[in-house]
Design a protein around this motif. Structure first.
Motif, PDB file in Angstrom:
ATOM      1  N   GLN A   9       7.899   6.304  -2.245  1.00 15.16           N
ATOM      2  CA  GLN A   9       6.625   6.928  -1.865  1.00 15.16           C
ATOM      3  C   GLN A   9       5.479   6.297  -2.640  1.00 15.16           C
ATOM      4  OE1 GLN A   9       7.083  11.118  -2.619  1.00 15.16           O
ATOM      5  NE2 GLN A   9       8.495  11.423  -0.916  1.00 15.16           N
ATOM      6  N   GLN A  10       5.669   6.086  -3.928  1.00 13.20           N
ATOM      7  CA  GLN A  10       4.628   5.473  -4.751  1.00 13.20           C
ATOM      8  C   GLN A  10       4.326   4.065  -4.259  1.00 13.20           C
ATOM      9  OE1 GLN A  10       2.623   6.762  -7.037  1.00 13.20           O
ATOM     10  NE2 GLN A  10       1.619   4.800  -7.255  1.00 13.20           N
ATOM     11  N   GLU A  11       5.385   3.349  -3.906  1.00 13.04           N
ATOM     12  CA  GLU A  11       5.219   1.979  -3.418  1.00 13.04           C
ATOM     13  C   GLU A  11       4.424   1.956  -2.110  1.00 13.04           C
ATOM     14  OE1 GLU A  11       8.208  -1.104  -1.301  1.00 13.04           O
ATOM     15  OE2 GLU A  11       8.872  -0.364  -3.244  1.00 13.04           O
ATOM     16  N   LYS A  12       4.725   2.885  -1.211  1.00 12.19           N
ATOM     17  CA  LYS A  12       4.086   2.905   0.107  1.00 12.19           C
ATOM     18  C   LYS A  12       2.715   3.568   0.083  1.00 12.19           C
ATOM     19  CE  LYS A  12       7.486   1.123   2.525  1.00 12.19           C
ATOM     20  NZ  LYS A  12       7.355  -0.188   3.124  1.00 12.19           N
ATOM     21  N   LEU A  13       2.568   4.650  -0.671  1.00 14.94           N
ATOM     22  CA  LEU A  13       1.342   5.439  -0.635  1.00 14.94           C
ATOM     23  C   LEU A  13       0.401   5.135  -1.792  1.00 14.94           C
ATOM     24  CD1 LEU A  13       2.803   8.903   0.443  1.00 14.94           C
ATOM     25  CD2 LEU A  13       1.763   7.152   1.892  1.00 14.94           C
ATOM     26  N   GLY A  14       0.911   4.590  -2.870  1.00 10.65           N
ATOM     27  CA  GLY A  14       0.087   4.318  -4.036  1.00 10.65           C
ATOM     28  C   GLY A  14      -1.134   3.458  -3.737  1.00 10.65           C
ATOM     29  N   PRO A  15      -0.956   2.331  -3.030  1.00 12.96           N
ATOM     30  CA  PRO A  15      -2.126   1.501  -2.730  1.00 12.96           C
ATOM     31  C   PRO A  15      -3.173   2.238  -1.883  1.00 12.96           C
ATOM     32  CG  PRO A  15      -0.117   0.259  -2.377  1.00 12.96           C
ATOM     33  CD  PRO A  15       0.286   1.690  -2.644  1.00 12.96           C
ATOM     34  N   LEU A  16      -2.725   3.134  -1.015  1.00 14.92           N
ATOM     35  CA  LEU A  16      -3.672   3.885  -0.188  1.00 14.92           C
ATOM     36  C   LEU A  16      -4.473   4.851  -1.042  1.00 14.92           C
ATOM     37  CD1 LEU A  16      -1.470   4.583   2.949  1.00 14.92           C
ATOM     38  CD2 LEU A  16      -3.326   2.937   2.725  1.00 14.92           C
ATOM     39  N   ALA A  17      -3.816   5.491  -1.996  1.00 13.92           N
ATOM     40  CA  ALA A  17      -4.521   6.429  -2.873  1.00 13.92           C
ATOM     41  C   ALA A  17      -5.532   5.685  -3.743  1.00 13.92           C
ATOM     42  CB  ALA A  17      -3.533   7.192  -3.745  1.00 13.92           C
ATOM     43  N   GLN A  18      -5.165   4.494  -4.203  1.00  7.44           N
ATOM     44  CA  GLN A  18      -6.097   3.690  -4.992  1.00  7.44           C
ATOM     45  C   GLN A  18      -7.289   3.275  -4.143  1.00  7.44           C
ATOM     46  OE1 GLN A  18      -3.658   0.522  -6.448  1.00  7.44           O
ATOM     47  NE2 GLN A  18      -2.688   1.776  -8.009  1.00  7.44           N
ATOM     48  N   GLY A  19      -7.047   2.976  -2.868  1.00  9.46           N
ATOM     49  CA  GLY A  19      -8.132   2.607  -1.971  1.00  9.46           C
ATOM     50  C   GLY A  19      -9.100   3.744  -1.765  1.00  9.46           C
TER      51      GLY A  19
END
Length: 115
Positions: free
Chosen positions: A94-104
């Protein structure tokens, strides 16, 4: 337009793109399967990327016919450990898939005046 002004059309387009990426990542997580194991593979738990338990395998080698109570306790411990291991792997996914979106999201809002 002043340098500090926000281009709302551009902001809306970015928000729509991020929403599409989020929906796509959530679908990937729902479809993904990860495993966790315990006891050297005596118990294997499979969960989806959202952490939902899909399958649980217990090897016959985990069963000691001479001591049913100890076997039950051991198998219960192994099941818990395998499920926790699988859920941990799902959280990493989940962190791998969603982490970049949350940072964006944080980066985009952080650049807006007043946020």
């Amino acid at each position: 337009m002043n340098p500090g002004d926000v281009n709302l059309q551009q902001l809306l387009e970015q928000a729509q793109l991020m929403q599409q990426q989020l929906v796509s990542a959530q679908q990937e997580l729902s479809d993904a399967e990860v495993e966790g194991s315990a006891g050297g593979g005596l118990v294997v738990a499979t969960v989806n990327g959202s952490g939902e338990l899909l399958e649980l395998e217990i090897s016959p080698n985990a069963i000691d016919g001479d001591d049913a109570q100890e076997t039950a306790d051991t198998v219960a411990d192994l099941v818990l450990a395998a499920v926790r291991d699988a859920v941990r792997a799902a959280a990493e996914l989940q962190q791998e898939k969603l982490g970049p979106l949350a940072q964006g999201l944080g980066g985009g809002l952080g650049q807006l005046p007043g946020f």
